[in-house]
Write a protein that holds these residues in place. Structure first.
Motif, short mmCIF file in Angstrom:
data_model
loop_
_atom_site.label_atom_id
_atom_site.label_comp_id
_atom_site.label_asym_id
_atom_site.label_seq_id
_atom_site.Cartn_x
_atom_site.Cartn_y
_atom_site.Cartn_z
N GLY A 10 -2.30 -7.78 -20.60
CA GLY A 10 -3.39 -6.71 -21.12
C GLY A 10 -3.33 -5.45 -20.77
N ASN A 11 -4.94 -4.93 -20.30
CA ASN A 11 -4.60 -3.54 -20.64
C ASN A 11 -4.55 -3.31 -19.20
OD1 ASN A 11 -5.09 -1.07 -21.25
ND2 ASN A 11 -7.78 -1.15 -21.54
N TRP A 12 -3.29 -2.49 -18.48
CA TRP A 12 -2.94 -2.79 -17.47
C TRP A 12 -2.73 -1.69 -16.96
CZ3 TRP A 12 -4.21 -7.39 -16.21
CH2 TRP A 12 -2.93 -7.96 -16.48
N GLY A 13 -3.33 -0.05 -16.32
CA GLY A 13 -3.20 0.67 -15.57
C GLY A 13 -1.92 1.14 -14.65
N TYR A 14 -1.86 2.10 -13.58
CA TYR A 14 -1.72 1.51 -11.96
C TYR A 14 -1.50 0.53 -11.63
CZ TYR A 14 1.04 3.88 -8.70
OH TYR A 14 2.10 4.44 -7.19
N ASP A 15 -2.45 0.27 -10.52
CA ASP A 15 -2.87 -0.69 -9.42
C ASP A 15 -2.60 -1.57 -10.68
OD1 ASP A 15 -4.24 1.87 -8.39
OD2 ASP A 15 -6.03 0.93 -8.67
N ASP A 16 -2.68 -2.35 -11.43
CA ASP A 16 -2.39 -3.31 -11.80
C ASP A 16 -1.31 -3.64 -11.54
OD1 ASP A 16 -5.05 -3.72 -13.10
OD2 ASP A 16 -4.79 -2.62 -14.61
N ASP A 50 0.40 -1.29 0.08
CA ASP A 50 0.41 0.03 -0.14
C ASP A 50 0.80 1.49 -0.28
OD1 ASP A 50 -1.95 -1.92 0.11
OD2 ASP A 50 -2.55 -1.41 2.64
N PHE A 51 2.58 1.53 0.40
CA PHE A 51 2.67 2.36 0.79
C PHE A 51 3.27 2.69 -0.40
CE2 PHE A 51 6.64 3.62 3.99
CZ PHE A 51 6.68 5.23 3.40
N THR A 52 3.73 1.04 -1.34
CA THR A 52 4.31 1.66 -2.77
C THR A 52 3.20 2.36 -3.12
OG1 THR A 52 5.76 -0.55 -2.01
CG2 THR A 52 5.74 0.54 -4.41
N SER A 53 2.17 1.85 -3.02
CA SER A 53 0.79 2.14 -4.38
C SER A 53 0.51 3.86 -4.27
CB SER A 53 -0.32 0.76 -4.32
OG SER A 53 -1.48 2.14 -4.73
N GLU A 54 0.03 4.37 -3.39
CA GLU A 54 0.51 5.51 -2.89
C GLU A 54 1.85 6.59 -2.71
OE1 GLU A 54 -1.59 8.18 1.10
OE2 GLU A 54 -2.47 6.08 0.77
#
Length: 497
Positions: free
Chosen positions: A241-247, A151-155
């Motif tokens: 896949g059609n990946w975005g940030y969360d992916d 979660d840290f890395t994501s935010e």
């Protein structure tokens, strides 16, 4: 200074023991920026497990540095006058760094960790300038310092500070910028060249596109613009896949858990235990692997890994004590916490400025790799500066209140009201400020520094009449303590924690 080889062979198994003085001092030097005599005395005799649990729980529940009034300001909130606007900007940044530094000094593990992560997920405030961005970035560091690393890395990657620092705000679908994609693998999660390819970086950069809407007003929050996102198929770590940030975050932590866990645990080990994790003489790799196993099993929660490490026989092994070199912040903040000397914001601001001169500018590392560390802090360019600046701070403390030097000597001396041997006082001070005491060939020099030649006839040994004690000669004792501290800060052992 001796080159320390990591000969620690103790296991990661828990230490079933109570804290003695040396272990308590070691614990607080590593988990915080050291501690007062009172804090150490209150820890002595208590269970290692209980004290560690308390410190981790405290870190997890510690209130954040209060939000400033300008936390969400953009350029429209500042005067049109350029000079006045610059003055306000500088004051806001300086006041925030001062407030945060005060928390680093006093908040033990929580902000020892947030400070650590600021040197892992690096941004440089000089690159984006906005005080609001700095606040939001620091707030993220504090909230996740002992939380979930995924979660840290994501935010942290979507903070305005990081988006500007690593060019995410220029990562358009029709012209991808690879800067953040490269650093999330190389510096933040995997380590250089560790099981990713150039194609992974290129494809990841495409998936991260779209966070480029900067608003019409400077320093507005960065938002996602779907029209600037590359919505075509990408392949990352063999997943298509059609990946975005969360992916990207999910794929990274699903496909590379072993690499992430080892890389982060190795970094934590080198920060908290020993700077050399590859010496064959010890078993550091085995310890790091054990921590990494826990990290994965606990779904990348930071607290369980640190709990395991801090409670271990390995952490408290004799070979782990006094082998880390103090950074500038360590040097000055440890001195304040260990002596209990009074300070105000002017002294903390002075410490911030002095640390910058010695290579540790808070929130302005020399590059995305972070500050240089450990032996770098005592190179020939900085060593004299460390001596002279520590002397300067001691002089400030003595000028402001010489009585506190007497109080410090009393606080560390067993039975101070009856102790009439100055050598006992000297030894107590040495044992408080130095993790393993002083070298045998230097001990006599320290004893001689504390002894006042004019009082020899009153000392208990070797030839005195025994009438000297700290309280009877309080005025002299505070000056003797000051001279001794001036001597101690130039000793090699004082550079260690």
């Amino acid at each position: 200074m001796e080159y320390f080889i990591n000969c620690n062979t103790s296991p990661l198994a828990p230490l079933s023991a109570s804290l003695d003085k040396q272990k308590a001092e070691h614990l607080y030097r590593r988990l915080g920026l050291s501690a007062s005599v009172e804090t150490i005395n209150s820890a002595i005799g208590r269970s290692v497990n209980v004290v560690i649990d308390e410190l981790i729980n405290e870190a997890s529940s510690k209130p954040l540095t209060p939000e400033p009034a300008w936390a969400n300001w953009n350029r429209a909130n500042y005067p049109d006058d350029g000079d006045l606007s610059r003055e306000i900007l500088n004051a806001q940044r300086e006041n925030w760094i001062l407030a945060y530094s005060n928390d680093v000094l006093t908040n033990n593990l929580r902000d020892r960790l947030s400070f650590f992560w600021s040197n892992h997920f690096v941004t440089e405030v000089r690159n984006y300038e906005a005080p609001s961005y700095l606040y939001q970035y620091t707030n993220c560091l504090q909230r996740f310092s002992i939380g979930n690393f995924k979660d840290f890395t994501s935010e942290i990657g979507l903070t305005n500070a990081m988006l500007y620092y690593l060019d995410g705000v220029f990562n358009n679908g029709n012209n991808p910028n690879e800067n953040y994609a490269r650093e999330i693998y190389e510096l933040f999660c995997l380590g250089e060249g560790n099981n990713y390819t150039e194609d992974d970086i290129i494809e990841t950069a495409r998936a991260l596109t779209g966070y480029v809407e900067r608003g019409d007003i400077q320093w507005s929050p960065v938002t996602f613009d779907v029209t600037k996102h590359d919505a075509t198929t990408k392949t990352i770590f063999n997943q298509t896949g059609n990946w975005g940030y969360d992916d990207v975050i999910n794929i990274l932590f699903t496909e590379r858990p072993n690499e992430i866990s080892y890389f982060i645990c190795k970094k934590l080990y080198e920060f908290f235990v020993h700077p050399d994790s590859t010496d064959a003489a010890g078993n550091a790799e085995q310890i790091i692997n054990g921590m990494a196993t826990t990290f994965r099993a606990e779904n990348f929660e930071i607290a369980p890994v640190l709990s395991q490490l801090f409670k271990s026989q390995h952490f408290f092994d004799e070979e782990a004590i006094g082998v880390l070199i103090k950074s500038p912040f360590d040097l000055y903040f440890n001195l304040i916490n260990e002596t209990g000397f009074s300070y105000d914001d002017s002294i903390i601001a002075n410490i911030i400025n002095t640390s910058e001169l010695l290579g540790q500018e808070i929130f302005n590392q020399p590059g995305v790799e972070g500050w240089y560390r450990d032996r770098y802090w005592i190179n020939t360019n900085f060593m004299i500066g460390r001596w002279l600046s520590a002397e300067m701070f001691l002089e400030l403390f003595y000028t402001n209140s010489p009585e506190q030097f007497f109080d410090f000597a009393v606080s560390v001396t067993p039975n101070p009201s009856t102790e009439n041997n100055p050598d006992v006082v000297t030894t107590a001070i040495l044992n408080k400020l130095l993790p393993k005491g002083i070298a045998d060939d230097e001990l006599q020099n320290a004893l001689d520094v504390f002894r006042d030649d004019g009082l020899t006839q009153y000392y208990a040994s070797p030839d005195g009449d025994g009438s000297w004690d700290l309280y009877s000669y309080a005025e002299s004792s505070r000056q003797q303590t000051y001279f001794l501290l001036l001597h101690i800060i130039r000793q090699p052992e004082f550079q260690l924690k």
